[in-house]
Design a protein around this motif. Structure first.
Motif, PDB file in Angstrom:
ATOM      1  N   ILE A  84       0.858  -1.185   0.000  1.00 54.25           N
ATOM      2  CA  ILE A  84       0.000   0.000   0.000  1.00 54.25           C
ATOM      3  C   ILE A  84       0.890   1.229   0.000  1.00 54.25           C
ATOM      4  CG2 ILE A  84      -1.702   1.349   1.282  1.00 54.25           C
ATOM      5  CD1 ILE A  84      -2.940  -1.191   2.241  1.00 54.25           C
ATOM      6  N   GLY A  85       0.672   2.095  -0.993  1.00 51.00           N
ATOM      7  CA  GLY A  85       1.472   3.301  -1.124  1.00 51.00           C
ATOM      8  C   GLY A  85       0.741   4.520  -0.605  1.00 51.00           C
ATOM      9  N   MET A  86       1.095   5.672  -1.157  1.00 50.46           N
ATOM     10  CA  MET A  86       0.440   6.905  -0.745  1.00 50.46           C
ATOM     11  C   MET A  86      -1.040   6.834  -1.080  1.00 50.46           C
ATOM     12  SD  MET A  86       2.984  10.082  -1.566  1.00 50.46           S
ATOM     13  CE  MET A  86       3.085   9.816  -3.330  1.00 50.46           C
ATOM     14  N   THR A  87      -1.871   7.163  -0.113  1.00 53.56           N
ATOM     15  CA  THR A  87      -3.301   7.186  -0.330  1.00 53.56           C
ATOM     16  C   THR A  87      -3.869   8.467   0.270  1.00 53.56           C
ATOM     17  OG1 THR A  87      -3.796   6.030   1.731  1.00 53.56           O
ATOM     18  CG2 THR A  87      -3.480   4.667  -0.227  1.00 53.56           C
ATOM     19  N   GLY A  88      -5.099   8.773  -0.099  1.00 56.60           N
ATOM     20  CA  GLY A  88      -5.743   9.962   0.424  1.00 56.60           C
ATOM     21  C   GLY A  88      -5.817  11.065  -0.613  1.00 56.60           C
ATOM     22  N   LYS A  89      -6.440  12.159  -0.236  1.00 54.61           N
ATOM     23  CA  LYS A  89      -6.751  13.202  -1.215  1.00 54.61           C
ATOM     24  C   LYS A  89      -5.516  13.908  -1.768  1.00 54.61           C
ATOM     25  CE  LYS A  89      -7.347  17.184   1.858  1.00 54.61           C
ATOM     26  NZ  LYS A  89      -8.231  18.307   2.210  1.00 54.61           N
ATOM     27  N   ASP A  90      -4.364  13.824  -1.081  1.00 56.15           N
ATOM     28  CA  ASP A  90      -3.165  14.528  -1.544  1.00 56.15           C
ATOM     29  C   ASP A  90      -2.321  13.712  -2.516  1.00 56.15           C
ATOM     30  OD1 ASP A  90      -3.712  16.798  -0.156  1.00 56.15           O
ATOM     31  OD2 ASP A  90      -2.354  16.390   1.505  1.00 56.15           O
ATOM     32  N   THR A  91      -2.699  12.480  -2.796  1.00 57.56           N
ATOM     33  CA  THR A  91      -1.842  11.607  -3.596  1.00 57.56           C
ATOM     34  C   THR A  91      -1.512  12.205  -4.954  1.00 57.56           C
ATOM     35  OG1 THR A  91      -2.805   9.684  -2.509  1.00 57.56           O
ATOM     36  CG2 THR A  91      -1.579   9.289  -4.526  1.00 57.56           C
ATOM     37  N   ALA A  92      -2.537  12.637  -5.685  1.00 55.76           N
ATOM     38  CA  ALA A  92      -2.309  13.146  -7.041  1.00 55.76           C
ATOM     39  C   ALA A  92      -1.553  14.472  -7.033  1.00 55.76           C
ATOM     40  CB  ALA A  92      -3.631  13.294  -7.773  1.00 55.76           C
ATOM     41  N   ILE A  93      -1.876  15.353  -6.094  1.00 57.62           N
ATOM     42  CA  ILE A  93      -1.237  16.670  -6.095  1.00 57.62           C
ATOM     43  C   ILE A  93       0.230  16.584  -5.676  1.00 57.62           C
ATOM     44  CG2 ILE A  93      -1.817  17.392  -3.733  1.00 57.62           C
ATOM     45  CD1 ILE A  93      -2.513  20.145  -4.917  1.00 57.62           C
ATOM     46  N   LEU A  94       0.557  15.667  -4.756  1.00 58.04           N
ATOM     47  CA  LEU A  94       1.957  15.464  -4.400  1.00 58.04           C
ATOM     48  C   LEU A  94       2.718  14.825  -5.556  1.00 58.04           C
ATOM     49  CD1 LEU A  94       1.644  14.276  -0.686  1.00 58.04           C
ATOM     50  CD2 LEU A  94       2.381  16.507  -1.533  1.00 58.04           C
ATOM     51  N   GLY A  95       2.026  13.965  -6.304  1.00 61.12           N
ATOM     52  CA  GLY A  95       2.632  13.426  -7.518  1.00 61.12           C
ATOM     53  C   GLY A  95       2.893  14.511  -8.536  1.00 61.12           C
ATOM     54  N   ALA A  96       1.945  15.447  -8.657  1.00 61.78           N
ATOM     55  CA  ALA A  96       2.129  16.566  -9.587  1.00 61.78           C
ATOM     56  C   ALA A  96       3.330  17.408  -9.193  1.00 61.78           C
ATOM     57  CB  ALA A  96       0.861  17.428  -9.616  1.00 61.78           C
ATOM     58  N   ALA A  97       3.483  17.665  -7.884  1.00 57.91           N
ATOM     59  CA  ALA A  97       4.625  18.449  -7.418  1.00 57.91           C
ATOM     60  C   ALA A  97       5.943  17.723  -7.652  1.00 57.91           C
ATOM     61  CB  ALA A  97       4.458  18.767  -5.927  1.00 57.91           C
ATOM     62  N   ALA A  98       5.899  16.400  -7.721  1.00 64.65           N
ATOM     63  CA  ALA A  98       7.118  15.620  -7.961  1.00 64.65           C
ATOM     64  C   ALA A  98       7.581  15.692  -9.414  1.00 64.65           C
ATOM     65  CB  ALA A  98       6.893  14.160  -7.567  1.00 64.65           C
ATOM     66  N   LEU A  99       6.694  16.092 -10.334  1.00 57.11           N
ATOM     67  CA  LEU A  99       7.037  16.068 -11.763  1.00 57.11           C
ATOM     68  C   LEU A  99       8.254  16.929 -12.099  1.00 57.11           C
ATOM     69  CD1 LEU A  99       3.464  16.174 -13.383  1.00 57.11           C
ATOM     70  CD2 LEU A  99       4.970  14.198 -13.132  1.00 57.11           C
ATOM     71  N   PRO A 100       8.310  18.217 -11.695  1.00 60.72           N
ATOM     72  CA  PRO A 100       9.501  19.015 -12.033  1.00 60.72           C
ATOM     73  C   PRO A 100      10.775  18.467 -11.400  1.00 60.72           C
ATOM     74  CG  PRO A 100       7.662  20.443 -11.426  1.00 60.72           C
ATOM     75  CD  PRO A 100       7.272  19.044 -11.046  1.00 60.72           C
ATOM     76  N   ILE A 101      10.672  17.954 -10.159  1.00 56.95           N
ATOM     77  CA  ILE A 101      11.855  17.396  -9.489  1.00 56.95           C
ATOM     78  C   ILE A 101      12.327  16.147 -10.223  1.00 56.95           C
ATOM     79  CG2 ILE A 101      12.664  16.292  -7.362  1.00 56.95           C
ATOM     80  CD1 ILE A 101      10.767  18.185  -5.842  1.00 56.95           C
ATOM     81  N   PHE A 102      11.395  15.289 -10.592  1.00 55.90           N
ATOM     82  CA  PHE A 102      11.735  14.072 -11.331  1.00 55.90           C
ATOM     83  C   PHE A 102      12.384  14.426 -12.664  1.00 55.90           C
ATOM     84  CE2 PHE A 102      10.510  10.714 -14.363  1.00 55.90           C
ATOM     85  CZ  PHE A 102      11.034   9.598 -13.735  1.00 55.90           C
ATOM     86  N   SER A 103      11.836  15.423 -13.352  1.00 57.24           N
ATOM     87  CA  SER A 103      12.363  15.821 -14.651  1.00 57.24           C
ATOM     88  C   SER A 103      13.799  16.328 -14.561  1.00 57.24           C
ATOM     89  CB  SER A 103      11.462  16.914 -15.257  1.00 57.24           C
ATOM     90  OG  SER A 103      11.973  17.376 -16.484  1.00 57.24           O
ATOM     91  N   GLU A 104      14.130  16.994 -13.456  1.00 61.99           N
ATOM     92  CA  GLU A 104      15.454  17.591 -13.318  1.00 61.99           C
ATOM     93  C   GLU A 104      16.489  16.653 -12.717  1.00 61.99           C
ATOM     94  OE1 GLU A 104      16.758  20.598 -14.142  1.00 61.99           O
ATOM     95  OE2 GLU A 104      14.913  20.976 -15.268  1.00 61.99           O
ATOM     96  N   THR A 105      16.053  15.611 -11.993  1.00 62.24           N
ATOM     97  CA  THR A 105      17.017  14.812 -11.241  1.00 62.24           C
ATOM     98  C   THR A 105      17.056  13.338 -11.613  1.00 62.24           C
ATOM     99  OG1 THR A 105      15.431  14.357  -9.446  1.00 62.24           O
ATOM    100  CG2 THR A 105      16.775  16.344  -9.251  1.00 62.24           C
ATOM    101  N   ASN A 106      16.031  12.805 -12.279  1.00 62.52           N
ATOM    102  CA  ASN A 106      16.019  11.369 -12.582  1.00 62.52           C
ATOM    103  C   ASN A 106      16.942  11.052 -13.752  1.00 62.52           C
ATOM    104  OD1 ASN A 106      14.646   8.717 -12.017  1.00 62.52           O
ATOM    105  ND2 ASN A 106      14.229   8.917 -14.206  1.00 62.52           N
ATOM    106  N   PRO A 107      17.753   9.998 -13.644  1.00 66.88           N
ATOM    107  CA  PRO A 107      18.610   9.617 -14.777  1.00 66.88           C
ATOM    108  C   PRO A 107      17.788   9.351 -16.025  1.00 66.88           C
ATOM    109  CG  PRO A 107      19.290   8.453 -12.798  1.00 66.88           C
ATOM    110  CD  PRO A 107      18.005   9.151 -12.465  1.00 66.88           C
ATOM    111  N   ARG A 108      18.215   9.934 -17.149  1.00 63.79           N
ATOM    112  CA  ARG A 108      17.510   9.765 -18.418  1.00 63.79           C
ATOM    113  C   ARG A 108      18.497   9.305 -19.474  1.00 63.79           C
ATOM    114  NH1 ARG A 108      14.988  15.243 -19.993  1.00 63.79           N
ATOM    115  NH2 ARG A 108      14.794  14.075 -21.930  1.00 63.79           N
TER     116      ARG A 108
END
Length: 400
Positions: free
Chosen positions: A367-391
């Motif tokens: 069981i991972g992140m659940t609750g009303k903030d799941t999608a919005i915290l995922g959205a906030a992770a997008l710019p960080i993922f784009s800048e730091t994840n190996p591509r």
């Protein structure tokens, strides 16, 4: 046939920089020597990258640690204040935004009431939320990486909605990413909610450090989707629509689905169906505490939903394991946490895996992140993922 591209060694520095960040993010404080061993980079390359990341305030050194032999070592860790991002979410009755730091901690939050907003009404509201978030917390604005937005539905390139969500009519073919970028004057990334949630789970949740997992996203307002990481890469498919798992047929000639088929997974385990069974109306108007209280009371409707949902979900988990061989499958989403746990408890026994003798350190289902903030915290992770994840794609030369 897609052309085969050559190697773009000029981009190797950018890739190696991301590899170092990922190693420290995943494993915690590491010395330069430990980073070199873990990444197979040379000591000099690691030293140069660490110095650059320290100057950029993305890595922060701890006090030197004395060893029994040799020189003291200095562990480096991710600096939460090294970068920030904004996540946005739009629903039928509210628009929300959060400002998070590099560790995923929420530093500011804003909500605005909106009623079934169309793009013309919603875009100024979203723009205002971004500007207000920048004022709500004192930080270096130069460290703001961008804005991420999660929406239900399918997407074409450039954040253009290719299928309008039923709950938000009027968004068909609207270039969300481009229009918002023009307004806020910074990079904007748009993803469907399941993919965004999977990214957030990998950066900050139970999937941190995993290379292959499937995130099964149960949206509180309905629908089911999946985000997939395979061998360390986010898998989105040839048209960015991989993971539309809700429309796998689990019951031939079963219940009619909104997509036109019969027997789709959505019609058996989606939160919308659960709330229908329990007789709960206007779910979006209820607080998460009120919703959990209703579920905690239990009802014949809840048991009836679980009884008819568990076998289709078992079947789907079996399919995902056979098709993608993930390390684990993560159940998450904006579905009520208590409802998610009730569903997970009913899953055992799962179907026998293809290799019944396989022994792993991870449960087959988590069981991972659940609750009303799941999608919005995922959205906030997008710019960080784009800048730091190996591509690995940055190492390829563009073709044509």
């Amino acid at each position: 046939m897609k052309a085969i591209s050559g190697t773009n060694l000029e981009q190797a520095k950018s890739h190696n920089r991301r590899v170092v960040i990922e190693a420290v993010r995943t494993h915690g404080p590491l010395s330069r020597a430990a980073i070199a061993r873990m990444t197979a980079l040379t000591a000099q390359t690691v030293s140069n990258i660490v110095e650059e990341l320290e100057r950029s305030h993305l890595l922060v050194p701890a006090e030197a640690q004395k060893l029994a032999r040799g020189q003291p070592i200095i562990p480096y860790s991710i600096n939460p204040a090294g970068a920030y991002s904004i996540g946005l979410e739009l629903g039928r009755q509210r628009a929300s935004g959060v400002l998070t730091d590099l560790s995923g901690a929420v530093r500011a939050r804003i909500e605005r009431h909106v009623e079934h907003p169309d793009p013309q009404e919603a875009m100024p509201v979203l723009q205002a939320i971004v500007e207000d978030l920048k004022q709500a917390f004192a930080f270096d604005r130069h460290r703001l990486l961008g804005v991420g937005m999660a929406l239900p539905g399918r997407y074409a390139d450039g954040g253009i909605t290719s299928l309008s969500p039923k709950s938000l009519p009027g968004w068909q073919d609207f270039p969300v990413g481009h229009e918002l970028e023009q307004r806020v004057k910074m990079p904007v990334l748009v993803e469907n909610d399941a993919t965004a949630a999977a990214i957030g789970e990998r950066l900050h949740g139970v999937a941190r450090g995993l290379s292959s997992f499937v995130y099964l996203f149960l949206a509180g307002g309905g629908g089911i989707g999946a985000g997939m990481f395979l061998d360390g890469h986010l898998y989105k498919g040839s048209r960015n629509n991989a993971g539309e798992i809700g429309h796998i047929i689990v019951e031939p000639h079963g219940k009619l689905c909104s997509c036109g088929k019969r027997g789709c997974l959505d019609r058996y385990i989606s939160p919308t169906v659960a709330y229908e069974f329990m007789g709960i109306a206007n779910v979006e108007e209820l607080s998460s505490d009120d919703l959990d209280a209703l579920i905690a009371k239990g009802s014949d409707g809840l048991d009836a939903w679980l009884d008819q949902a568990v076998q289709p979900l078992r079947q789907t988990l079996d399919f995902l394991e056979l098709a993608f061989d993930p390390q684990t499958i993560v159940l998450g989403g904006s579905l009520s946490t208590s409802l998610m746990r009730r569903l997970a408890e009913r899953l055992e026994p799962l179907h026998v895996p293809i290799d019944p003798n396989r022994k792993g350190s991870l449960p087959r289902v988590m069981i991972g992140m659940t609750g009303k903030d799941t999608a919005i915290l995922g959205a906030a992770a997008l710019p960080i993922f784009s800048e730091t994840n190996p591509r690995f794609d940055v190492l390829q030369k563009p073709v044509g």
